[in-house]
Design an enzyme around this catalytic site. Structure first.
Site, PDB file in Angstrom:
ATOM      1  N   ASN A  53      -4.699  -1.309  -6.540  1.00  0.00           N
ATOM      2  CA  ASN A  53      -3.397  -1.325  -7.205  1.00  0.00           C
ATOM      3  C   ASN A  53      -3.496  -1.651  -8.691  1.00  0.00           C
ATOM      4  OD1 ASN A  53      -1.333  -0.374  -5.555  1.00  0.00           O
ATOM      5  ND2 ASN A  53      -1.395  -2.234  -4.308  1.00  0.00           N
ATOM      6  N   HIS A  71      -6.463  -5.211   2.638  1.00  0.00           N
ATOM      7  CA  HIS A  71      -5.398  -4.376   2.085  1.00  0.00           C
ATOM      8  C   HIS A  71      -5.624  -2.927   2.492  1.00  0.00           C
ATOM      9  CE1 HIS A  71      -3.377  -2.209  -1.420  1.00  0.00           C
ATOM     10  NE2 HIS A  71      -2.445  -2.618  -0.595  1.00  0.00           N
ATOM     11  N   SER A 117       0.441  -6.581   0.042  1.00  0.00           N
ATOM     12  CA  SER A 117       0.180  -5.572  -0.988  1.00  0.00           C
ATOM     13  C   SER A 117      -0.316  -6.219  -2.281  1.00  0.00           C
ATOM     14  CB  SER A 117       1.459  -4.807  -1.325  1.00  0.00           C
ATOM     15  OG  SER A 117       1.925  -4.106  -0.222  1.00  0.00           O
ATOM     16  N   GLU A 149      -9.354  -2.660   1.399  1.00  0.00           N
ATOM     17  CA  GLU A 149      -9.937  -3.674   0.508  1.00  0.00           C
ATOM     18  C   GLU A 149     -10.029  -4.996   1.263  1.00  0.00           C
ATOM     19  OE1 GLU A 149      -8.356  -3.077  -3.829  1.00  0.00           O
ATOM     20  OE2 GLU A 149      -6.947  -2.167  -2.440  1.00  0.00           O
TER      21      GLU A 149
HETATM   22  N1  LIG Z   1       4.219   0.163   3.123  1.00  0.00           N
HETATM   23  C1  LIG Z   1       3.095   0.274   2.426  1.00  0.00           C
HETATM   24  O1  LIG Z   1       2.779   1.325   1.823  1.00  0.00           O
HETATM   25  C2  LIG Z   1       2.116  -0.886   2.374  1.00  0.00           C
HETATM   26  C3  LIG Z   1       0.792  -0.646   1.970  1.00  0.00           C
HETATM   27  C4  LIG Z   1      -0.107  -1.724   1.971  1.00  0.00           C
HETATM   28  C5  LIG Z   1       0.335  -2.998   2.358  1.00  0.00           C
HETATM   29  N2  LIG Z   1       1.638  -3.198   2.729  1.00  0.00           N
HETATM   30  C6  LIG Z   1       2.044  -4.551   3.133  1.00  0.00           C
HETATM   31  O2  LIG Z   1       2.033  -4.621   4.569  1.00  0.00           O
HETATM   32  C7  LIG Z   1       3.011  -5.572   5.001  1.00  0.00           C
HETATM   33  C8  LIG Z   1       3.961  -4.879   5.968  1.00  0.00           C
HETATM   34  O3  LIG Z   1       4.602  -3.805   5.290  1.00  0.00           O
HETATM   35  P1  LIG Z   1       5.332  -2.612   6.080  1.00  0.00           P
HETATM   36  O4  LIG Z   1       5.509  -1.523   5.074  1.00  0.00           O
HETATM   37  O5  LIG Z   1       4.622  -2.319   7.360  1.00  0.00           O
HETATM   38  O6  LIG Z   1       6.743  -3.297   6.380  1.00  0.00           O
HETATM   39  P2  LIG Z   1       7.766  -2.967   7.567  1.00  0.00           P
HETATM   40  O7  LIG Z   1       9.059  -3.529   7.138  1.00  0.00           O
HETATM   41  O8  LIG Z   1       7.685  -1.528   7.946  1.00  0.00           O
HETATM   42  O9  LIG Z   1       7.199  -3.817   8.808  1.00  0.00           O
HETATM   43  C9  LIG Z   1       7.269  -5.203   8.884  1.00  0.00           C
HETATM   44  C10 LIG Z   1       7.406  -5.591  10.350  1.00  0.00           C
HETATM   45  O10 LIG Z   1       7.327  -7.008  10.466  1.00  0.00           O
HETATM   46  C11 LIG Z   1       8.309  -7.414  11.404  1.00  0.00           C
HETATM   47  N3  LIG Z   1       8.612  -8.818  11.177  1.00  0.00           N
HETATM   48  C12 LIG Z   1       9.595  -9.369  10.422  1.00  0.00           C
HETATM   49  N4  LIG Z   1       9.511 -10.713  10.493  1.00  0.00           N
HETATM   50  C13 LIG Z   1       8.469 -11.006  11.301  1.00  0.00           C
HETATM   51  C14 LIG Z   1       7.905 -12.207  11.792  1.00  0.00           C
HETATM   52  N5  LIG Z   1       8.385 -13.398  11.435  1.00  0.00           N
HETATM   53  N6  LIG Z   1       6.854 -12.133  12.633  1.00  0.00           N
HETATM   54  C15 LIG Z   1       6.349 -10.928  12.989  1.00  0.00           C
HETATM   55  N7  LIG Z   1       6.849  -9.759  12.576  1.00  0.00           N
HETATM   56  C16 LIG Z   1       7.894  -9.803  11.745  1.00  0.00           C
HETATM   57  C17 LIG Z   1       9.479  -6.468  11.207  1.00  0.00           C
HETATM   58  O11 LIG Z   1      10.297  -6.439  12.355  1.00  0.00           O
HETATM   59  C18 LIG Z   1       8.745  -5.151  10.971  1.00  0.00           C
HETATM   60  O12 LIG Z   1       8.508  -4.464  12.185  1.00  0.00           O
HETATM   61  C19 LIG Z   1       3.678  -6.095   3.738  1.00  0.00           C
HETATM   62  O13 LIG Z   1       3.060  -7.281   3.335  1.00  0.00           O
HETATM   63  C20 LIG Z   1       3.449  -4.964   2.746  1.00  0.00           C
HETATM   64  O14 LIG Z   1       3.523  -5.405   1.414  1.00  0.00           O
HETATM   65  C21 LIG Z   1       2.524  -2.176   2.772  1.00  0.00           C
END
Ligand SMILES: NC(=O)c1ccc[n+]([C@@H]2O[C@H](COP(=O)([O-])OP(=O)(O)OC[C@H]3O[C@@H](n4cnc5c(N)ncnc54)[C@H](O)[C@@H]3O)[C@@H](O)[C@H]2O)c1
Length: 302
Positions: free
Chosen positions: A184, A133, A112, A145
């Site tokens: 952002n 992104h 993010s 992005e």
């Molecule tokens: N949630 C949002 O709105 C959003 C928007 C844009 C970007 N992001 C970014 O996307 C990324 C994921 O966010 P999310 O909201 O999907 O989080 P989430 O917690 O829903 O998902 C993360 C996943 O990664 C898995 N995980 C943990 N350790 C791991 C490893 N070592 N290897 C592989 N998988 C592993 C977890 O089990 C989980 O299923 C983050 O970097 C977040 O900042 C999130």
């Protein structure tokens, strides 16, 4: 030409949605997650989304959950990571992935806010590394992005832009790896002033949101600020800025008002109160309203 093979690392909120977009676009997608339960449910979650969106449910069959990182990425042409927002974890993951993939496999992080330079700086082949992104939910919000670092090759950027356009996304090239990328930065410039208006007693939180939603928020989906500036005239925009900018919030750190909310445990939906109070029913209603709006916007574009 055969379609690039995709690998998605992390099957959480973002990862399963990203996998869904590529699968629906006809790409084979391997998905790896270190948590077995997340991997076990990923196809069902995708199928449920597709059903809800009235899309081709069979697309979930192109998603292959894989419990071994090496196996998930070995054949991939494009790897996108959506693991938790933790710099050390992302650095470790990419260092390991680089040991399994070809030297020209593109490596992308869906962080993010963490600068891509910090995540990818330790790689041997940094020219194929970049940021993508996505926005939540990935299958309803069009923008992705595409962030290059000083090392990223133009070919890697071009391939990534084309790949996302091919699956119906709207890719935007971010030429410099700045915190918050483009979306952002813009969003939080607005949020900073929104918090400040409440902090200064100019209006309450509900009024801030009403003013946005009932005024320029209505236009924003079809009229960006710079189009708008051209429409009204850059001369008028300059005159407005001369009067308004000196009074607009410009502090370089978070607002003390926001810091106090957090210190008081007013964390928003998760504690039932943030800037405003939220019952579980109100939370659910707002979430449903946003999803309905995003679905309608997507349907209107088809
Ligand atoms: N949630 C949002 O709105 C959003 C928007 C844009 C970007 N992001 C970014 O996307 C990324 C994921 O966010 P999310 O909201 O999907 O989080 P989430 O917690 O829903 O998902 C993360 C996943 O990664 C898995 N995980 C943990 N350790 C791991 C490893 N070592 N290897 C592989 N998988 C592993 C977890 O089990 C989980 O299923 C983050 O970097 C977040 O900042 C999130």
């Amino acid at each position: 030409m055969t379609k690039p093979r995709i690998a998605v690392i992390g099957a959480g909120l973002m990862g399963h949605g990203i996998a869904q977009v590529f699968a629906l676009g006809g790409y084979d997608v391997a998905v790896y997650d270190s948590v077995a339960a997340s991997l076990k449910t990923v196809r069902d979650r995708i199928a449920a989304n597709l059903r809800d969106l009235d899309e081709d449910v069979t697309a979930y069959e192109r998603v292959r959950p894989v419990g071994d990182l090496a196996e998930a990425v070995r054949e991939a042409d494009y790897v996108v990571e959506a693991a938790p927002e933790d710099l050390a974890l992302k650095q470790r993951l990419f260092a390991e992935i680089e040991g399994y993939v070809r030297t020209d496999t593109i490596l992308a992080s869906n962080t993010s806010v963490i600068p891509i330079t910090q995540i990818m700086g330790g790689l041997k082949h940094r020219e194929r590394a970049l940021g993508t992104h996505w926005w939540n939910p990935p299958y309803l919000v069009p923008l992705v992005e595409v962030i290059g670092t000083e090392w990223t090759s133009q070919a890697a950027i071009d391939t990534t832009m084309a790949l996302h356009a091919a699956v119906g996304k709207t890719p935007a090239h971010v030429k410099k790896d700045v915190p918050g990328f483009i979306g952002n930065r813009l969003q939080h410039a607005l949020w900073r002033e929104a918090v400040s208006l409440v902090e200064r007693g100019i209006c309450d939180a509900e009024t801030v949101d009403t003013v946005i939603k009932a005024a320029f928020g209505r236009r924003l989906a079809v009229l960006g600020p710079l189009e708008n500036a051209d429409m009204v005239g850059t001369d008028l925009t300059l005159a407005i800025h001369r009067t308004v900018l000196p009074d607009i919030e410009s502090r370089p750190g978070p607002s003390p008002y926001l810091e106090k909310l957090v210190a008081d445990g007013k964390l928003g939906f998760k504690s039932g109160e943030g800037f405003r109070k939220w019952t579980p029913e109100q939370q659910q209603a707002l979430r449903a309203k946003v999803a309905k709006h995003l679905k309608a916007a997507l349907a209107a574009e088809k």
